[in-house]
Design a protein around this motif. Sequence first.
Motif, PDB file in Angstrom:
ATOM      1  N   ASN A  29       0.865  -1.170   0.000  1.00  0.00           N
ATOM      2  CA  ASN A  29       0.000   0.000   0.000  1.00  0.00           C
ATOM      3  C   ASN A  29       0.910   1.231   0.000  1.00  0.00           C
ATOM      4  O   ASN A  29       2.128   1.108  -0.089  1.00  0.00           O
ATOM      5  CB  ASN A  29      -0.972  -0.015   1.185  1.00  0.00           C
ATOM      6  CG  ASN A  29      -0.260  -0.073   2.511  1.00  0.00           C
ATOM      7  OD1 ASN A  29       0.882   0.342   2.639  1.00  0.00           O
ATOM      8  ND2 ASN A  29      -0.934  -0.577   3.530  1.00  0.00           N
ATOM      9  N   GLY A  30       0.338   2.402   0.096  1.00  0.00           N
ATOM     10  CA  GLY A  30       1.125   3.629   0.026  1.00  0.00           C
ATOM     11  C   GLY A  30       2.154   3.749   1.136  1.00  0.00           C
ATOM     12  O   GLY A  30       3.286   4.187   0.913  1.00  0.00           O
ATOM     13  N   SER A  59      10.981   3.334   0.433  1.00  0.00           N
ATOM     14  CA  SER A  59      11.738   4.450  -0.131  1.00  0.00           C
ATOM     15  C   SER A  59      12.648   5.103   0.913  1.00  0.00           C
ATOM     16  O   SER A  59      13.794   5.440   0.617  1.00  0.00           O
ATOM     17  CB  SER A  59      10.787   5.504  -0.701  1.00  0.00           C
ATOM     18  OG  SER A  59      10.034   4.956  -1.752  1.00  0.00           O
ATOM     19  N   VAL A  60      12.154   5.267   2.125  1.00  0.00           N
ATOM     20  CA  VAL A  60      12.969   5.875   3.192  1.00  0.00           C
ATOM     21  C   VAL A  60      14.133   4.961   3.579  1.00  0.00           C
ATOM     22  O   VAL A  60      15.258   5.426   3.770  1.00  0.00           O
ATOM     23  CB  VAL A  60      12.095   6.205   4.423  1.00  0.00           C
ATOM     24  CG1 VAL A  60      12.945   6.592   5.612  1.00  0.00           C
ATOM     25  CG2 VAL A  60      11.126   7.317   4.079  1.00  0.00           C
ATOM     26  N   VAL A  61      13.891   3.663   3.653  1.00  0.00           N
ATOM     27  CA  VAL A  61      14.968   2.720   3.975  1.00  0.00           C
ATOM     28  C   VAL A  61      16.047   2.759   2.893  1.00  0.00           C
ATOM     29  O   VAL A  61      17.249   2.779   3.191  1.00  0.00           O
ATOM     30  CB  VAL A  61      14.401   1.296   4.156  1.00  0.00           C
ATOM     31  CG1 VAL A  61      15.508   0.270   4.246  1.00  0.00           C
ATOM     32  CG2 VAL A  61      13.528   1.241   5.398  1.00  0.00           C
ATOM     33  N   ILE A  62      15.638   2.792   1.627  1.00  0.00           N
ATOM     34  CA  ILE A  62      16.605   2.882   0.537  1.00  0.00           C
ATOM     35  C   ILE A  62      17.372   4.194   0.600  1.00  0.00           C
ATOM     36  O   ILE A  62      18.585   4.226   0.384  1.00  0.00           O
ATOM     37  CB  ILE A  62      15.893   2.705  -0.822  1.00  0.00           C
ATOM     38  CG1 ILE A  62      15.416   1.267  -0.965  1.00  0.00           C
ATOM     39  CG2 ILE A  62      16.804   3.093  -1.975  1.00  0.00           C
ATOM     40  CD1 ILE A  62      14.561   1.023  -2.178  1.00  0.00           C
ATOM     41  N   THR A 103      20.950  12.692  -2.598  1.00  0.00           N
ATOM     42  CA  THR A 103      19.605  13.074  -2.181  1.00  0.00           C
ATOM     43  C   THR A 103      18.682  13.229  -3.384  1.00  0.00           C
ATOM     44  O   THR A 103      17.550  12.735  -3.382  1.00  0.00           O
ATOM     45  CB  THR A 103      19.649  14.381  -1.375  1.00  0.00           C
ATOM     46  OG1 THR A 103      20.526  14.198  -0.261  1.00  0.00           O
ATOM     47  CG2 THR A 103      18.274  14.775  -0.892  1.00  0.00           C
ATOM     48  N   VAL A 104      19.163  13.885  -4.422  1.00  0.00           N
ATOM     49  CA  VAL A 104      18.350  14.071  -5.628  1.00  0.00           C
ATOM     50  C   VAL A 104      18.042  12.724  -6.278  1.00  0.00           C
ATOM     51  O   VAL A 104      16.894  12.460  -6.664  1.00  0.00           O
ATOM     52  CB  VAL A 104      19.071  15.012  -6.619  1.00  0.00           C
ATOM     53  CG1 VAL A 104      18.371  15.037  -7.967  1.00  0.00           C
ATOM     54  CG2 VAL A 104      19.171  16.415  -6.045  1.00  0.00           C
ATOM     55  N   ALA A 110      12.466   7.501  -5.045  1.00  0.00           N
ATOM     56  CA  ALA A 110      11.317   7.400  -4.143  1.00  0.00           C
ATOM     57  C   ALA A 110      10.016   7.728  -4.871  1.00  0.00           C
ATOM     58  O   ALA A 110       9.003   7.039  -4.684  1.00  0.00           O
ATOM     59  CB  ALA A 110      11.506   8.328  -2.950  1.00  0.00           C
ATOM     60  N   VAL A 111      10.023   8.756  -5.683  1.00  0.00           N
ATOM     61  CA  VAL A 111       8.824   9.107  -6.459  1.00  0.00           C
ATOM     62  C   VAL A 111       8.445   7.951  -7.376  1.00  0.00           C
ATOM     63  O   VAL A 111       7.274   7.580  -7.488  1.00  0.00           O
ATOM     64  CB  VAL A 111       9.048  10.406  -7.259  1.00  0.00           C
ATOM     65  CG1 VAL A 111       7.953  10.631  -8.277  1.00  0.00           C
ATOM     66  CG2 VAL A 111       9.156  11.586  -6.322  1.00  0.00           C
TER      67      VAL A 111
END
Length: 67
Positions: free
Chosen positions: A20-21, A28-31, A53-54, A60-61
């Motif tokens: 889910n979302g 994404s945060v873990v990566i 970061t970029v 992540a998006v």
Amino acid sequence: MAGVQPQKTQRDGFLPIRTNGFDRGFISVVILILVHLLWMRFLEGVLPLWVATVLCLALAVFIIRKG
């Protein structure tokens, strides 16, 4: 009301699990954390941290939208 189907909160994407979302955001945060730690260890002298970061935000998006 016959024929009404419940709203689907989980979906299939390219990730090997149903997510889910929140799951996709957490992945994404873990990566992001992992990439930043590895970046600081191996690439900080060559490329600044904002490049990581970029790249991680773009990833992540992609994960959140298509995962």
